[in-house]
Design a protein around this motif. Structure first.
Motif, PDB file in Angstrom:
ATOM      1  N   UNK B 154     -14.246  -4.560  11.020  1.00  0.00           N
ATOM      2  CA  UNK B 154     -13.558  -3.553  11.837  1.00  0.00           C
ATOM      3  C   UNK B 154     -12.056  -3.661  11.688  1.00  0.00           C
ATOM      4  N   UNK B 155     -11.556  -4.904  11.504  1.00  0.00           N
ATOM      5  CA  UNK B 155     -10.115  -5.064  11.271  1.00  0.00           C
ATOM      6  C   UNK B 155      -9.727  -4.360   9.972  1.00  0.00           C
ATOM      7  N   UNK B 156     -10.540  -4.556   8.927  1.00  0.00           N
ATOM      8  CA  UNK B 156     -10.240  -3.923   7.637  1.00  0.00           C
ATOM      9  C   UNK B 156     -10.264  -2.405   7.763  1.00  0.00           C
ATOM     10  N   UNK B 157     -11.301  -1.896   8.467  1.00  0.00           N
ATOM     11  CA  UNK B 157     -11.409  -0.441   8.633  1.00  0.00           C
ATOM     12  C   UNK B 157     -10.194   0.129   9.329  1.00  0.00           C
ATOM     13  N   UNK B 158      -9.802  -0.543  10.411  1.00  0.00           N
ATOM     14  CA  UNK B 158      -8.661  -0.036  11.166  1.00  0.00           C
ATOM     15  C   UNK B 158      -7.399  -0.037  10.307  1.00  0.00           C
ATOM     16  N   UNK B 159      -7.207  -1.119   9.561  1.00  0.00           N
ATOM     17  CA  UNK B 159      -5.997  -1.221   8.733  1.00  0.00           C
ATOM     18  C   UNK B 159      -5.936  -0.089   7.712  1.00  0.00           C
ATOM     19  N   UNK B 160      -7.080   0.167   7.054  1.00  0.00           N
ATOM     20  CA  UNK B 160      -7.078   1.207   6.022  1.00  0.00           C
ATOM     21  C   UNK B 160      -6.874   2.571   6.654  1.00  0.00           C
ATOM     22  N   UNK B 161      -7.505   2.754   7.817  1.00  0.00           N
ATOM     23  CA  UNK B 161      -7.369   4.036   8.501  1.00  0.00           C
ATOM     24  C   UNK B 161      -5.908   4.347   8.786  1.00  0.00           C
ATOM     25  N   UNK B 162      -5.179   3.319   9.266  1.00  0.00           N
ATOM     26  CA  UNK B 162      -3.790   3.561   9.621  1.00  0.00           C
ATOM     27  C   UNK B 162      -2.906   3.787   8.408  1.00  0.00           C
ATOM     28  N   UNK B 163      -3.238   3.102   7.309  1.00  0.00           N
ATOM     29  CA  UNK B 163      -2.338   3.175   6.165  1.00  0.00           C
ATOM     30  C   UNK B 163      -2.659   4.342   5.227  1.00  0.00           C
ATOM     31  N   UNK B 164      -3.953   4.670   5.132  1.00  0.00           N
ATOM     32  CA  UNK B 164      -4.373   5.634   4.130  1.00  0.00           C
ATOM     33  C   UNK B 164      -3.918   7.040   4.486  1.00  0.00           C
ATOM     34  N   UNK B 165      -3.202   7.675   3.583  1.00  0.00           N
ATOM     35  CA  UNK B 165      -2.729   9.029   3.858  1.00  0.00           C
ATOM     36  C   UNK B 165      -3.413  10.089   3.017  1.00  0.00           C
ATOM     37  N   UNK B 166      -3.867   9.722   1.828  1.00  0.00           N
ATOM     38  CA  UNK B 166      -4.479  10.748   0.978  1.00  0.00           C
ATOM     39  C   UNK B 166      -6.006  10.725   1.058  1.00  0.00           C
ATOM     40  N   UNK B 167      -6.552   9.966   1.986  1.00  0.00           N
ATOM     41  CA  UNK B 167      -7.977  10.034   2.243  1.00  0.00           C
ATOM     42  C   UNK B 167      -8.892   9.414   1.208  1.00  0.00           C
ATOM     43  N   UNK B 168      -8.380   8.568   0.313  1.00  0.00           N
ATOM     44  CA  UNK B 168      -9.285   7.995  -0.700  1.00  0.00           C
ATOM     45  C   UNK B 168      -9.828   6.644  -0.260  1.00  0.00           C
ATOM     46  N   UNK B 169      -9.662   6.319   1.011  1.00  0.00           N
ATOM     47  CA  UNK B 169     -10.201   5.088   1.598  1.00  0.00           C
ATOM     48  C   UNK B 169      -9.692   3.809   0.931  1.00  0.00           C
ATOM     49  N   UNK B 170      -8.527   3.921   0.327  1.00  0.00           N
ATOM     50  CA  UNK B 170      -7.910   2.705  -0.190  1.00  0.00           C
ATOM     51  C   UNK B 170      -6.399   2.873  -0.061  1.00  0.00           C
ATOM     52  N   UNK B 171      -5.693   1.781  -0.203  1.00  0.00           N
ATOM     53  CA  UNK B 171      -4.246   1.811   0.021  1.00  0.00           C
ATOM     54  C   UNK B 171      -3.527   1.730  -1.320  1.00  0.00           C
ATOM     55  N   UNK B 172      -2.739   2.749  -1.612  1.00  0.00           N
ATOM     56  CA  UNK B 172      -1.957   2.710  -2.847  1.00  0.00           C
ATOM     57  C   UNK B 172      -0.632   2.015  -2.558  1.00  0.00           C
ATOM     58  N   UNK B 173       0.135   1.790  -3.604  1.00  0.00           N
ATOM     59  CA  UNK B 173       1.390   1.077  -3.415  1.00  0.00           C
ATOM     60  C   UNK B 173       2.342   1.868  -2.519  1.00  0.00           C
ATOM     61  N   UNK B 174       2.401   3.172  -2.702  1.00  0.00           N
ATOM     62  CA  UNK B 174       3.307   3.962  -1.864  1.00  0.00           C
ATOM     63  C   UNK B 174       2.900   3.943  -0.399  1.00  0.00           C
ATOM     64  N   UNK B 175       1.593   3.990  -0.155  1.00  0.00           N
ATOM     65  CA  UNK B 175       1.114   3.913   1.231  1.00  0.00           C
ATOM     66  C   UNK B 175       1.457   2.550   1.820  1.00  0.00           C
ATOM     67  N   UNK B 176       1.344   1.514   0.986  1.00  0.00           N
ATOM     68  CA  UNK B 176       1.686   0.144   1.389  1.00  0.00           C
ATOM     69  C   UNK B 176       3.166   0.084   1.813  1.00  0.00           C
ATOM     70  N   UNK B 177       4.026   0.689   0.975  1.00  0.00           N
ATOM     71  CA  UNK B 177       5.457   0.674   1.289  1.00  0.00           C
ATOM     72  C   UNK B 177       5.706   1.373   2.620  1.00  0.00           C
ATOM     73  N   UNK B 178       5.006   2.496   2.832  1.00  0.00           N
ATOM     74  CA  UNK B 178       5.212   3.257   4.061  1.00  0.00           C
ATOM     75  C   UNK B 178       4.857   2.441   5.295  1.00  0.00           C
ATOM     76  N   UNK B 179       3.722   1.731   5.234  1.00  0.00           N
ATOM     77  CA  UNK B 179       3.284   0.943   6.387  1.00  0.00           C
ATOM     78  C   UNK B 179       4.318  -0.121   6.731  1.00  0.00           C
ATOM     79  N   UNK B 180       4.942  -0.677   5.715  1.00  0.00           N
ATOM     80  CA  UNK B 180       5.840  -1.808   5.947  1.00  0.00           C
ATOM     81  C   UNK B 180       7.303  -1.404   5.949  1.00  0.00           C
TER      82      UNK B 180
END
Lengths: 463, 195
Positions: B154-180
């Motif tokens: 559930x921690x993993x799900x929540x993290x991806x949900x918050x970071x993922x912007x293009x809906x591919x259920x994974x975090x790209x580098x740009x999404x990573x930069x945005x979160x941080x």
């Protein structure tokens, strides 16, 4: 025929000269080294030698630095002094701080995962790659100054003729004069030890035997001390270990034994070796009771503890000498003391030994050199200079367990000797670190993710 | 012991490393001394075992991932240049570098490169995306056995949900930069030198 006649008188002359020089040499040896060793006096020759050497080293270092500046080289700097600045914060504090700087939410919700948590482990990991507290303890300390031994400084290239000549002269003196002298003394000392202790072994047990055994041991160790040109300063001799006690000291090399035993009598503890060591051990135990173990017995901790406590209870027997680190460390730090000797319950007499690395590095890196190689290196250095501090005796206090007692003694020794006090095990020289330490880090982090309730309580290790 | 002296760094090499990584002369020589002391085989390169011999690294839950960052894809040995290139990510950002000419190539210790280092610790298969599986695996490394699969999931799900912007259920580098984007990366991913 004529040629034959010509060689004869020349030959004779050579023989006579050799004979005279040998006699002179042996007389000098006897008067200046062996006789003082028997009586425990000193002429102060070694102190003078040390002062002269120091002046020469200063000049040599100066010369290298000046030479490097002139040629615009930058000197190779040893890394054994810290490279990076480490701030000692805990896992919890650091991660909270990272989250605080990035979080949009209020801190109450923050006991869950943040992607930035990884920064903490990242930095810790790379910091330990750049500089860690443990691995540098297992190799010889590097000097910033130079002592005319190429083995201790890597800046020595041809900088000036005078320096090279001086170094060459140093080599000649060390290998041509000092080394043979020292080897002769070493053989004399060891030989006398074996022969005399065997003779004493025939005497009936009693005060005479103990007295003679002490004198013989002291004399032979003093000869060995001179064989290494060891210049030792003993501090606080009023705290010297007494019968029925255990003497613990930090361990840098097998020479530690010779250094301590030339100033007092101890019962040694150790494993029986084969070869020359074994012969020495067997003859020593004839004169007074030492504690030697067979290889198989070493693993049996109860047996070891029993023999040690039996020995300690007998007040006529000498204090035991133990090195609780269990292995040789390079004399910049004191590592974890094994608790075995601290469980026995007798008085502990801590001793701190600090070598001065400028004259010769005493650390025995057993993965790099064998014993013989090591002794040769010792005997071809300038001198072994060290200080020995006898610390006041300590006993286990109420409510203190063996581990805490061991750490208290270790801290006292580290403080006196100016060494770094480490919790790490000297066994890491050869073995891997236990998984339990990683598991503790994982537990600490898990607490931050899931809150205190779902994790089993555990003590926090502070590193 | 004698072979160390013969492998002292040449001046030209030090200059090249200086240009590439930005470390100073004395920092490079000290790190070289460190490199040679870790190199037990004395062959001028480090293997994974050489790193694992450092106790403080061996107890780090992400120790293996950090060691991996030093080795390029498929290689088992790292030489001094590679060693320094990776360490350069942790050099503090100096003030005069912040306003550098943007056309010049990005220094190894820029904010973006520091974030890339951290991103690659998560990205196990080096496909430039952090999938749910990869995130779970790294989380498992960090917590050991102390948290259940469900909770971790559930921690993993929540993290991806918050970071993922293009809906591919994974975090790209740009999404990573945005979160941080608010995190003080410059300070937290930098190591201060004493010289």
């Amino acid at each position: 025929m004529g040629l034959f006649l010509d060689f004869n008188p020349f030959d004779n002359l050579l023989c006579i000269l050799l004979g005279i020089s040998f006699t002179v040499w042996f007389t000098l040896l006897l008067v200046f080294i062996i006789v003082p060793a028997i009586f425990g006096v000193s002429f102060g020759i070694r102190q003078l030698y040390m002062k002269t050497l120091l002046k020469i080293f200063e000049w040599a270092t100066h010369r290298i630095e000046r030479g490097a500046k002139d040629n615009n080289h930058l000197l190779y700097k040893p890394y054994s002094n810290a490279i990076i600045a480490k701030e000692p914060t805990s896992l919890e504090e650091e991660i909270k701080e990272i989250r605080r700087s990035g979080s949009n939410r209020d801190l109450d919700h923050a006991s869950e995962f943040e992607m930035s948590d990884i920064f903490y482990f990242c930095r810790q990991g790379v910091e330990s790659i750049m500089d860690d507290e443990v691995t540098k303890r297992f190799s010889a300390e590097e000097l910033e100054s130079w002592n005319l031994l190429t083995r201790s400084n890597y800046n020595f290239q041809h900088i000036s003729l005078r320096l090279t000549v001086l170094w060459g002269l140093g080599v000649v003196i060390r290998y041509g004069f000092l080394l043979p002298l020292r080897v002769t003394l070493a053989f004399t000392g060891v030989g006398l030890l074996v022969v005399l202790t065997s003779i004493i072994g025939f005497l009936p047990n009693g005060r005479m035997k103990n007295f003679l055994s002490e004198q013989v041991h002291l004399m032979c160790y003093r000869i060995c001390v001179r064989a290494l040109t060891a210049i030792i300063t003993y501090h606080d001799s009023e705290n010297k270990p007494k019968n029925g006690g255990i003497c613990v000291a930090n361990h840098t090399s097998p020479i530690d034994v010779i250094i301590l035993a030339s100033d007092g009598c101890y019962a040694m503890v150790g494993q029986i070796h084969g070869g020359l060591m074994g012969v020495i051990q067997k003859s020593m135990v004839k004169a007074c009771p030492h504690i030697w173990f067979e290889r198989s017995e070493v693993k049996d901790r109860h047996l070891v503890a029993k023999r040690l406590s039996d020995h300690v209870e007998d007040k006529t027997k000498l204090p035991i000498l133990i090195f609780p680190e269990g292995t040789c460390i390079n004399n910049t730090s004191v590592m974890m003391f094994k608790k075995g000797s601290f469980e026995i319950g007798s008085t502990v007499y801590p001793v701190a030994i600090k070598y001065d690395p400028r004259f010769g590095d005493a650390f025995w890196n057993s993965s790099q050199f064998g014993m013989v190689n090591y002794l040769l290196r010792m005997m071809s250095s300038w001198a072994i200079v060290c200080s020995v501090w006898y610390l006041p005796p300590m006993t286990r206090e109420e409510g203190e367990d063996a581990v805490q007692f061991a750490n208290r003694v270790k801290a006292a020794i580290a403080r006196q000797g100016g060494l770094v006090d480490l919790l790490w095990d000297g066994g890491l020289k050869r073995g891997k670190v236990k998984d339990t330490f990683k598991e503790e880090q994982q537990k600490l982090y898990s607490k931050m993710l899931a809150g205190q309730d779902s994790i089993l309580p555990t003590f926090q290790a502070v590193f | 012991m004698g072979s160390r002296a013969s492998t002292l760094l040449r001046e030209e090499e030090i200059e090249e490393i200086k240009k590439e990584t930005g470390f100073s002369h004395s920092q490079i020589t000290r790190l070289y001394s460190r490199f040679t002391s870790l190199d037990k085989g004395e062959n001028g390169t480090l293997s994974r075992e050489d790193f694992q011999r450092i106790p403080e690294l061996a107890i780090n839950p992400l120790g293996d991932r950090i060691i991996n960052a030093f080795f390029p894809e498929g290689e088992d040995q790292v030489n001094f240049r590679g060693f320094m290139r990776t360490l350069a990510h942790f050099r503090p950002i100096e003030d005069n570098e912040k306003n550098k000419d943007p056309i010049a190539s990005e220094p190894l210790n820029s904010r973006s490169n520091k974030l890339l280092f951290a991103f690659r610790l998560y990205d196990l298969d080096r496909d430039d995306k952090i999938s749910r599986d990869e995130l779970l695996q790294v989380l498992r490394m960090m917590v050991g056995v102390n948290i259940s699969d469900e909770q971790l999931g559930s921690i993993a799900d929540r993290t991806i949900q918050e970071a993922d912007q293009n809906g591919d259920n994974s975090i790209s580098f740009n999404e990573f930069i945005k979160v941080l984007e608010k995190v003080d990366v410059e300070q937290k991913m930098s190591i201060r030198f004493l010289h």
